[in-house]
Design a protein around this motif. Structure first.
Motif, PDB file in Angstrom:
ATOM      1  N   LEU A   1      -9.512  -5.479  -1.787  1.00 12.70           N
ATOM      2  CA  LEU A   1      -8.053  -4.752  -0.551  1.00 12.70           C
ATOM      3  C   LEU A   1      -7.873  -5.822  -0.086  1.00 12.70           C
ATOM      4  CD1 LEU A   1      -6.131  -2.966  -0.751  1.00 12.70           C
ATOM      5  CD2 LEU A   1      -7.626  -2.138   0.444  1.00 12.70           C
ATOM      6  N   VAL A   2      -8.572  -6.742   1.022  1.00 10.98           N
ATOM      7  CA  VAL A   2      -8.610  -7.135   1.536  1.00 10.98           C
ATOM      8  C   VAL A   2      -8.211  -8.376   1.623  1.00 10.98           C
ATOM      9  CG1 VAL A   2      -9.447  -9.149   3.790  1.00 10.98           C
ATOM     10  CG2 VAL A   2     -10.785  -6.364   3.876  1.00 10.98           C
ATOM     11  N   ARG A   3      -8.064  -9.114   0.095  1.00  9.78           N
ATOM     12  CA  ARG A   3      -8.247 -10.276   0.172  1.00  9.78           C
ATOM     13  C   ARG A   3      -6.756 -10.300  -0.303  1.00  9.78           C
ATOM     14  NH1 ARG A   3     -14.168 -13.409  -1.301  1.00  9.78           N
ATOM     15  NH2 ARG A   3     -14.132 -14.280   0.451  1.00  9.78           N
TER      16      ARG A   3
ATOM     17  N   PHE B   1     -26.649   7.540   0.484  1.00 10.45           N
ATOM     18  CA  PHE B   1     -26.124   7.466  -0.821  1.00 10.45           C
ATOM     19  C   PHE B   1     -26.635   5.800  -2.127  1.00 10.45           C
ATOM     20  CE2 PHE B   1     -22.648   8.211   2.345  1.00 10.45           C
ATOM     21  CZ  PHE B   1     -22.338   9.313   1.925  1.00 10.45           C
ATOM     22  N   HIS B   2     -26.205   6.254  -3.019  1.00  6.48           N
ATOM     23  CA  HIS B   2     -26.586   4.865  -3.916  1.00  6.48           C
ATOM     24  C   HIS B   2     -26.343   3.902  -3.451  1.00  6.48           C
ATOM     25  CE1 HIS B   2     -28.226   3.319  -7.812  1.00  6.48           C
ATOM     26  NE2 HIS B   2     -29.086   4.737  -7.983  1.00  6.48           N
ATOM     27  N   GLU B   3     -27.701   3.082  -3.825  1.00  9.30           N
ATOM     28  CA  GLU B   3     -27.066   1.602  -3.465  1.00  9.30           C
ATOM     29  C   GLU B   3     -26.061   0.936  -4.563  1.00  9.30           C
ATOM     30  OE1 GLU B   3     -29.379  -2.452  -2.318  1.00  9.30           O
ATOM     31  OE2 GLU B   3     -30.804  -0.724  -3.383  1.00  9.30           O
ATOM     32  N   GLN B   4     -25.933   0.696  -5.191  1.00  6.82           N
ATOM     33  CA  GLN B   4     -24.524   0.454  -6.427  1.00  6.82           C
ATOM     34  C   GLN B   4     -23.294   1.166  -5.631  1.00  6.82           C
ATOM     35  OE1 GLN B   4     -25.168   1.066 -10.470  1.00  6.82           O
ATOM     36  NE2 GLN B   4     -23.553   0.206 -10.581  1.00  6.82           N
ATOM     37  N   SER B   5     -23.478   2.076  -5.043  1.00  5.98           N
ATOM     38  CA  SER B   5     -21.795   2.625  -4.793  1.00  5.98           C
ATOM     39  C   SER B   5     -21.846   1.924  -3.214  1.00  5.98           C
ATOM     40  CB  SER B   5     -22.580   4.375  -4.539  1.00  5.98           C
ATOM     41  OG  SER B   5     -22.784   5.086  -5.782  1.00  5.98           O
ATOM     42  N   VAL B   6     -22.600   1.865  -2.327  1.00  4.84           N
ATOM     43  CA  VAL B   6     -22.143   1.049  -1.306  1.00  4.84           C
ATOM     44  C   VAL B   6     -21.926  -0.121  -1.353  1.00  4.84           C
ATOM     45  CG1 VAL B   6     -23.602  -0.284   0.625  1.00  4.84           C
ATOM     46  CG2 VAL B   6     -24.579   2.135   0.075  1.00  4.84           C
ATOM     47  N   GLN B   7     -22.723  -1.060  -3.036  1.00  5.05           N
ATOM     48  CA  GLN B   7     -22.378  -2.407  -2.807  1.00  5.05           C
ATOM     49  C   GLN B   7     -20.805  -2.647  -3.886  1.00  5.05           C
ATOM     50  OE1 GLN B   7     -25.466  -3.039  -5.925  1.00  5.05           O
ATOM     51  NE2 GLN B   7     -26.919  -4.206  -4.137  1.00  5.05           N
ATOM     52  N   GLU B   8     -20.331  -1.725  -4.170  1.00  8.71           N
ATOM     53  CA  GLU B   8     -19.389  -1.050  -5.327  1.00  8.71           C
ATOM     54  C   GLU B   8     -18.237  -0.682  -4.202  1.00  8.71           C
ATOM     55  OE1 GLU B   8     -19.485   2.242  -7.312  1.00  8.71           O
ATOM     56  OE2 GLU B   8     -20.718   0.665  -9.584  1.00  8.71           O
ATOM     57  N   ALA B   9     -18.674  -0.203  -3.337  1.00  8.96           N
ATOM     58  CA  ALA B   9     -17.969  -0.225  -1.752  1.00  8.96           C
ATOM     59  C   ALA B   9     -17.429  -1.932  -1.429  1.00  8.96           C
ATOM     60  CB  ALA B   9     -18.399   0.842  -1.177  1.00  8.96           C
ATOM     61  N   HIS B  10     -18.357  -2.104  -0.848  1.00  6.90           N
ATOM     62  CA  HIS B  10     -17.851  -3.574  -0.107  1.00  6.90           C
ATOM     63  C   HIS B  10     -17.141  -4.700  -1.479  1.00  6.90           C
ATOM     64  CE1 HIS B  10     -22.365  -3.193   2.216  1.00  6.90           C
ATOM     65  NE2 HIS B  10     -21.301  -2.944   2.032  1.00  6.90           N
TER      66      HIS B  10
ATOM     67  N   LEU C   1       0.675  -0.855  -0.202  1.00  8.27           N
ATOM     68  CA  LEU C   1       0.531  -0.084   0.293  1.00  8.27           C
ATOM     69  C   LEU C   1       1.063   1.126   0.460  1.00  8.27           C
ATOM     70  CD1 LEU C   1      -2.850  -1.619   2.896  1.00  8.27           C
ATOM     71  CD2 LEU C   1      -2.798  -0.728   0.287  1.00  8.27           C
ATOM     72  N   PRO C   2       1.013   1.885  -1.707  1.00 11.43           N
ATOM     73  CA  PRO C   2       2.355   2.146  -1.305  1.00 11.43           C
ATOM     74  C   PRO C   2       1.844   4.038  -1.056  1.00 11.43           C
ATOM     75  CG  PRO C   2       2.003   2.074  -3.561  1.00 11.43           C
ATOM     76  CD  PRO C   2       1.436   0.605  -1.990  1.00 11.43           C
ATOM     77  N   ARG C   3       0.334   4.403  -1.553  1.00 13.46           N
ATOM     78  CA  ARG C   3      -0.282   5.120  -1.406  1.00 13.46           C
ATOM     79  C   ARG C   3      -0.969   5.209  -0.284  1.00 13.46           C
ATOM     80  NH1 ARG C   3      -3.565   5.730  -4.696  1.00 13.46           N
ATOM     81  NH2 ARG C   3      -4.212   7.770  -5.020  1.00 13.46           N
TER      82      ARG C   3
ATOM     83  N   PHE D   1      -7.523   0.494   6.631  1.00 15.34           N
ATOM     84  CA  PHE D   1      -7.479  -0.286   6.092  1.00 15.34           C
ATOM     85  C   PHE D   1      -6.894  -1.012   7.817  1.00 15.34           C
ATOM     86  CE2 PHE D   1      -5.007  -4.757   5.932  1.00 15.34           C
ATOM     87  CZ  PHE D   1      -5.918  -5.106   5.276  1.00 15.34           C
ATOM     88  N   ARG D   2      -7.795  -1.787   8.819  1.00 17.94           N
ATOM     89  CA  ARG D   2      -7.374  -1.961  10.200  1.00 17.94           C
ATOM     90  C   ARG D   2      -7.356  -3.166  10.429  1.00 17.94           C
ATOM     91  NH1 ARG D   2     -10.669   0.966  14.447  1.00 17.94           N
ATOM     92  NH2 ARG D   2      -9.236   2.499  13.627  1.00 17.94           N
TER      93      ARG D   2
END
Length: 308
Positions: free
Chosen positions: A151-153, A136-145, A40-42, A102-103
């Motif tokens: 990222l986690v994996r 927020f738009h429901e699609q945005s929430v799904q994209e966040a998930h 995670l360089p950024r 990321f925690r």
């Protein structure tokens, strides 16, 4: 016509945090941190302490904000306010679903590694807690998930070669107002029963505070409730909270051996004054607002005994 608003949701904060558990086959924390930093360089590494257990945060680096941090000012307060405003503006301009934090929280140390809980939080979580944006738009929430799971994996399995104990998941999509609907309903009933012999404006103010809470306006709710708490305590004799408590004890409204009640009154008073302070950096989250509503009802019960 199609109602486009139905595609927007006001998600509960818990439904935005992707959580999972992994067994990392590395026992050295410094090595784990270095591996994550490489991947995670950024991002910025922030080590924090929570009680006796450490948890390790990696936060998305905001270049513009970092530049501002280097600026010096003769007025530290104004400089801090500028930094906060810029930080918020930069986040608003970010895509809502971008992972922001990321925690890693250690749960168990084993002979061959460490079991950790991992959390990934998107930008929209921060926007809600700072009361910048709530829907927020429901699609945005799904994209966040999806982005957080990815990222986690990528970090845990791809970089650290960890064993996945529980898959990355979130709470179901639900409106925040639905989560505490039962609590709010009970509060309304309790308020109605307590204020029967008190000024009707107590009920009016607290009803308004509940209405603001249901709309997701947590700071507004806390401010209204805070002034009710301060007003209640102002009706009790005594200049300080301790003197007011002594007055209530002397009049046998509260028992002298109830240290919990004494601590509750002092805590409720301090919290109310905290939110009514003229400080633009103070915000309320759902738990703050709901907790203060509960405090106000308890105080009304005590005050009603005094008036009765």
């Amino acid at each position: 016509m199609v109602d486009k608003t139905k595609h927007f949701i006001s998600p509960d904060l818990n439904s935005l945090v992707v959580t999972s558990r992994y067994k990392i086959p590395i026992k050295n924390w410094d090595k784990i941190i270095k591996e994550i930093e490489k991947a995670l360089p950024r991002w910025i590494y922030l080590s924090k302490r929570k009680g006796v257990a450490d948890f390790f945060d990696f936060q998305l680096k905001l270049w513009e904000y970092q530049q501002l941090l280097k600026l010096k000012s003769k007025d530290p307060k104004k400089a801090f306010e500028k930094k906060i405003k810029l930080y918020n503006r930069i986040l608003i301009e970010k895509r809502r679903g971008v992972p922001f934090k990321f925690r890693v929280l250690p749960e168990q140390h084993l002979s061959d590694g460490i079991i950790v809980k991992v959390e990934c939080i998107p930008v929209m979580y921060y926007l809600i807690t700072k009361e910048i944006k709530r829907e927020f738009h429901e699609q945005s929430v799904q994209e966040a998930h999806i982005e957080c799971v990815s990222l986690v994996r990528r970090i845990m399995k791809g970089v650290l070669k960890s064993q996945e104990i529980t898959s990355p998941t979130v709470d179901p999509f639900i409106k925040r107002t639905e989560i505490n609907a039962d609590k709010l309903g009970k509060l309304r009933s309790e308020i109605a029963s307590v204020v029967t012999k008190l000024d009707v404006n107590y009920e009016k103010n607290l009803s308004e505070a509940i209405n603001e809470y249901e709309k997701g306006h947590y700071l507004a709710s806390a401010l209204i409730t805070g002034r009710v708490i301060i007003y209640i305590l102002a009706q009790v004799e005594g200049k300080t909270d301790e003197e007011k408590i002594k007055f209530l004890q002397d009049n046998k409204i509260i028992k002298r051996d109830r240290k919990d009640v004494k601590e509750f009154i002092i805590k409720a008073s301090k919290k109310a004054r905290h939110f009514l302070a003229h400080d633009i950096n103070i915000f309320a989250d759902p738990s703050d607002a709901l907790g203060m509503l509960g405090d106000s009802v308890k105080l009304l019960g005590i005050f009603a005994k005094l008036k009765g």
